[in-house]
Motif scaffolding. Structure first.
Motif, PDB file in Angstrom:
ATOM      1  N   ILE A 103       0.836  -1.203   0.000  1.00 52.93           N
ATOM      2  CA  ILE A 103       0.000   0.000   0.000  1.00 52.93           C
ATOM      3  C   ILE A 103       0.869   1.250   0.000  1.00 52.93           C
ATOM      4  N   GLU A 104       1.893   1.267   0.815  1.00 58.35           N
ATOM      5  CA  GLU A 104       2.756   2.457   0.878  1.00 58.35           C
ATOM      6  C   GLU A 104       3.455   2.698  -0.456  1.00 58.35           C
ATOM      7  N   ARG A 105       3.832   1.631  -1.129  1.00 58.07           N
ATOM      8  CA  ARG A 105       4.452   1.785  -2.448  1.00 58.07           C
ATOM      9  C   ARG A 105       3.461   2.359  -3.456  1.00 58.07           C
ATOM     10  N   SER A 106       2.217   1.885  -3.419  1.00 65.52           N
ATOM     11  CA  SER A 106       1.210   2.412  -4.340  1.00 65.52           C
ATOM     12  C   SER A 106       0.855   3.858  -4.015  1.00 65.52           C
ATOM     13  N   LEU A 107       0.820   4.195  -2.734  1.00 65.11           N
ATOM     14  CA  LEU A 107       0.583   5.599  -2.367  1.00 65.11           C
ATOM     15  C   LEU A 107       1.665   6.496  -2.956  1.00 65.11           C
ATOM     16  N   GLN A 108       2.901   6.027  -2.916  1.00 65.07           N
ATOM     17  CA  GLN A 108       3.999   6.803  -3.480  1.00 65.07           C
ATOM     18  C   GLN A 108       3.872   6.887  -4.995  1.00 65.07           C
ATOM     19  N   ASN A 109       3.595   5.754  -5.643  1.00 66.66           N
ATOM     20  CA  ASN A 109       3.465   5.765  -7.099  1.00 66.66           C
ATOM     21  C   ASN A 109       2.332   6.663  -7.565  1.00 66.66           C
ATOM     22  N   LEU A 110       1.209   6.606  -6.849  1.00 75.40           N
ATOM     23  CA  LEU A 110       0.029   7.386  -7.230  1.00 75.40           C
ATOM     24  C   LEU A 110       0.079   8.812  -6.694  1.00 75.40           C
ATOM     25  N   ASP A 111       1.101   9.118  -5.905  1.00 75.78           N
ATOM     26  CA  ASP A 111       1.308  10.470  -5.381  1.00 75.78           C
ATOM     27  C   ASP A 111       0.072  10.965  -4.620  1.00 75.78           C
ATOM     28  N   THR A 112      -0.355  10.149  -3.658  1.00 69.98           N
ATOM     29  CA  THR A 112      -1.543  10.478  -2.883  1.00 69.98           C
ATOM     30  C   THR A 112      -1.367   9.987  -1.453  1.00 69.98           C
ATOM     31  N   ASP A 113      -2.208  10.486  -0.561  1.00 69.50           N
ATOM     32  CA  ASP A 113      -2.144  10.086   0.845  1.00 69.50           C
ATOM     33  C   ASP A 113      -3.091   8.943   1.173  1.00 69.50           C
ATOM     34  N   THR A 114      -4.127   8.762   0.339  1.00 68.22           N
ATOM     35  CA  THR A 114      -5.144   7.747   0.597  1.00 68.22           C
ATOM     36  C   THR A 114      -5.552   7.108  -0.722  1.00 68.22           C
ATOM     37  N   LEU A 115      -5.658   5.785  -0.743  1.00 68.48           N
ATOM     38  CA  LEU A 115      -6.116   5.091  -1.943  1.00 68.48           C
ATOM     39  C   LEU A 115      -7.636   5.092  -1.987  1.00 68.48           C
ATOM     40  N   ASP A 116      -8.204   5.465  -3.135  1.00 69.76           N
ATOM     41  CA  ASP A 116      -9.659   5.459  -3.286  1.00 69.76           C
ATOM     42  C   ASP A 116     -10.222   4.043  -3.130  1.00 69.76           C
ATOM     43  N   LEU A 117      -9.527   3.073  -3.704  1.00 73.03           N
ATOM     44  CA  LEU A 117      -9.968   1.682  -3.635  1.00 73.03           C
ATOM     45  C   LEU A 117      -8.757   0.780  -3.788  1.00 73.03           C
ATOM     46  N   LEU A 118      -8.553  -0.094  -2.816  1.00 76.32           N
ATOM     47  CA  LEU A 118      -7.528  -1.119  -2.921  1.00 76.32           C
ATOM     48  C   LEU A 118      -8.208  -2.461  -3.133  1.00 76.32           C
ATOM     49  N   GLN A 119      -7.696  -3.239  -4.089  1.00 73.18           N
ATOM     50  CA  GLN A 119      -8.234  -4.563  -4.348  1.00 73.18           C
ATOM     51  C   GLN A 119      -7.143  -5.608  -4.152  1.00 73.18           C
ATOM     52  N   LEU A 120      -7.452  -6.649  -3.406  1.00 71.61           N
ATOM     53  CA  LEU A 120      -6.544  -7.785  -3.361  1.00 71.61           C
ATOM     54  C   LEU A 120      -6.486  -8.372  -4.771  1.00 71.61           C
ATOM     55  N   HIS A 121      -5.269  -8.641  -5.248  1.00 67.72           N
ATOM     56  CA  HIS A 121      -5.066  -8.942  -6.662  1.00 67.72           C
ATOM     57  C   HIS A 121      -5.017 -10.447  -6.899  1.00 67.72           C
ATOM     58  N   CYS A 122      -6.181 -11.033  -7.121  1.00 69.05           N
ATOM     59  CA  CYS A 122      -6.292 -12.458  -7.433  1.00 69.05           C
ATOM     60  C   CYS A 122      -5.466 -13.312  -6.476  1.00 69.05           C
ATOM     61  N   PRO A 123      -5.768 -13.226  -5.171  1.00 69.76           N
ATOM     62  CA  PRO A 123      -4.992 -14.001  -4.207  1.00 69.76           C
ATOM     63  C   PRO A 123      -5.279 -15.492  -4.299  1.00 69.76           C
ATOM     64  N   PRO A 124      -4.456 -16.317  -3.640  1.00 71.98           N
ATOM     65  CA  PRO A 124      -4.761 -17.745  -3.566  1.00 71.98           C
ATOM     66  C   PRO A 124      -6.150 -17.950  -2.963  1.00 71.98           C
ATOM     67  N   PRO A 125      -6.887 -18.966  -3.399  1.00 65.72           N
ATOM     68  CA  PRO A 125      -8.281 -19.141  -2.992  1.00 65.72           C
ATOM     69  C   PRO A 125      -8.505 -19.134  -1.483  1.00 65.72           C
ATOM     70  N   GLU A 126      -7.559 -19.675  -0.711  1.00 67.68           N
ATOM     71  CA  GLU A 126      -7.793 -19.756   0.732  1.00 67.68           C
ATOM     72  C   GLU A 126      -7.808 -18.393   1.412  1.00 67.68           C
ATOM     73  N   VAL A 127      -7.260 -17.368   0.773  1.00 62.27           N
ATOM     74  CA  VAL A 127      -7.243 -16.029   1.367  1.00 62.27           C
ATOM     75  C   VAL A 127      -8.657 -15.499   1.576  1.00 62.27           C
ATOM     76  N   TYR A 128      -9.556 -15.802   0.656  1.00 59.21           N
ATOM     77  CA  TYR A 128     -10.904 -15.227   0.717  1.00 59.21           C
ATOM     78  C   TYR A 128     -11.657 -15.631   1.975  1.00 59.21           C
ATOM     79  N   GLY A 129     -11.337 -16.750   2.570  1.00 54.05           N
ATOM     80  CA  GLY A 129     -12.018 -17.196   3.769  1.00 54.05           C
ATOM     81  C   GLY A 129     -11.363 -16.777   5.061  1.00 54.05           C
TER      82      GLY A 129
END
Length: 327
Positions: A103-129
């Protein structure tokens, strides 16, 4: 441009939005000038939601969107994705320390203090539970690092598991005329849970533009060349998992259904928007002309019932046997 509410976020987003994978990488070379022209033209035409990920060009796509925000005064939403950078990409890596780092890396890349929407990026199936993973995301919202969070999934079953968590705001899933299953098994549940649907790969990696032929070739760094059988990531991300030759046959069967004055690509995008549960489709664009062509679909008239039945019949005959039980 038309606008729809994006689930629990409450964001009013353009029904045709902008998927920024193509300007990041693995779609062949895209110059920075062309990428910025595409982003600017989309914004000109009312697009106000841009979807990216930290792995698209190793952050290039995020940085281009940050540049757009610096160059334009109009407000827009930028959604990104995280955790696909894990190596190995395993469920145990979805912990507070790793997620915070992404998240901190994306905040830096997007040059913002807060992400409008973060999505878990196709995690392994067991993560969802795992409640603890979503508890970590809740903490980041309270901390102000995120305004909202959702998931980007490969399968309908993953989506159904994810939206049991009460603060999941969105599901990003492949949905197009070659992928009916979300409409059949997910959309009603998502509507009840007030979860927004982001339809990715809406043109089936370009197959549904109608511009490809058996002689079409792709650059060596284009996933349509190197991932047709899932060599690099889930094969469903390339041509929606449909065999290329079958896809071409299906496209030929769709052509007579396209209303006069519409291109096949516009038709494919308008078909997606016939489903009110879809908050927005997120086609990619490598240049301004493609961004303009995508945006036109938002203002096209609805498709009639006969046309919708024709698309369904094509799917049942040609596509359903290949994809329905896999995703």
């Amino acid at each position: 441009m038309q606008y729809r509410t994006l689930g629990k976020t409450g964001y009013n987003v353009s029904s045709i939005s902008f998927g920024a994978w193509a300007i990041g990488g693995t779609w062949g070379e895209v110059s920075e000038d062309d990428a910025m022209s595409a982003l600017h033209r989309a914004l000109d035409l009312g697009v106000n939601f841009f979807d990216t990920a930290d792995v698209y060009g190793d952050g290039r796509s995020e940085r281009l969107i940050a540049r757009l925000r610096r160059e334009r005064p109009e407000p827009f939403y930028a959604a990104t994705k995280a955790a696909c950078r894990l190596d190995p990409h395993e469920a145990g890596g979805y912990n507070a320390q790793n997620l915070r780092g992404f998240i901190e890396r994306s905040l830096q890349n997007l040059d913002t203090d807060t992400l409008d929407l973060l999505q878990l990026h196709c995690p392994p199936p067991e993560v969802y539970g795992r409640d603890e993973v979503f508890g970590v995301l809740d903490g980041f919202v309270q901390e102000g690092l995120l305004r909202a969070y959702g998931v980007s999934v490969e399968t309908v079953d993953e989506a159904l598991t994810a939206i049991r968590h009460p603060n999941v705001s969105t599901v990003q899933i492949i949905f197009n005329a070659f992928r009916f299953k979300p409409a059949e098994e997910l959309f009603a549940v998502a509507r009840e849970a007030n979860v927004g649907i982001l339809a990715r790969v809406p043109l089936a990696s370009g197959l549904l533009t109608g511009k490809m032929t058996p002689r079409s070739s792709f650059a060596s760094d284009d996933h349509r060349n190197f991932n047709r059988h899932g060599e690099a990531f889930d094969k469903g991300e390339t041509f929606s998992g449909v065999d290329f030759e079958t896809g071409l046959q299906a496209v030929d069967e769709l052509r007579p259904l396209v209303p006069e004055g519409m291109t096949l690509a516009e038709f494919a995008l308008r078909w997606i928007l016939m489903f009110p549960e879809v908050s927005c489709a997120i086609p990619g664009a490598k240049n301004a002309a493609q961004a303009e062509a995508n945006a036109r679909a938002a203002d096209l008239p609805p498709l009639n019932e006969e046309t919708m039945r024709g698309v369904a019949a094509m799917y049942d005959r040609l596509i359903r046997p290949q994809v329905q039980d896999l995703w």
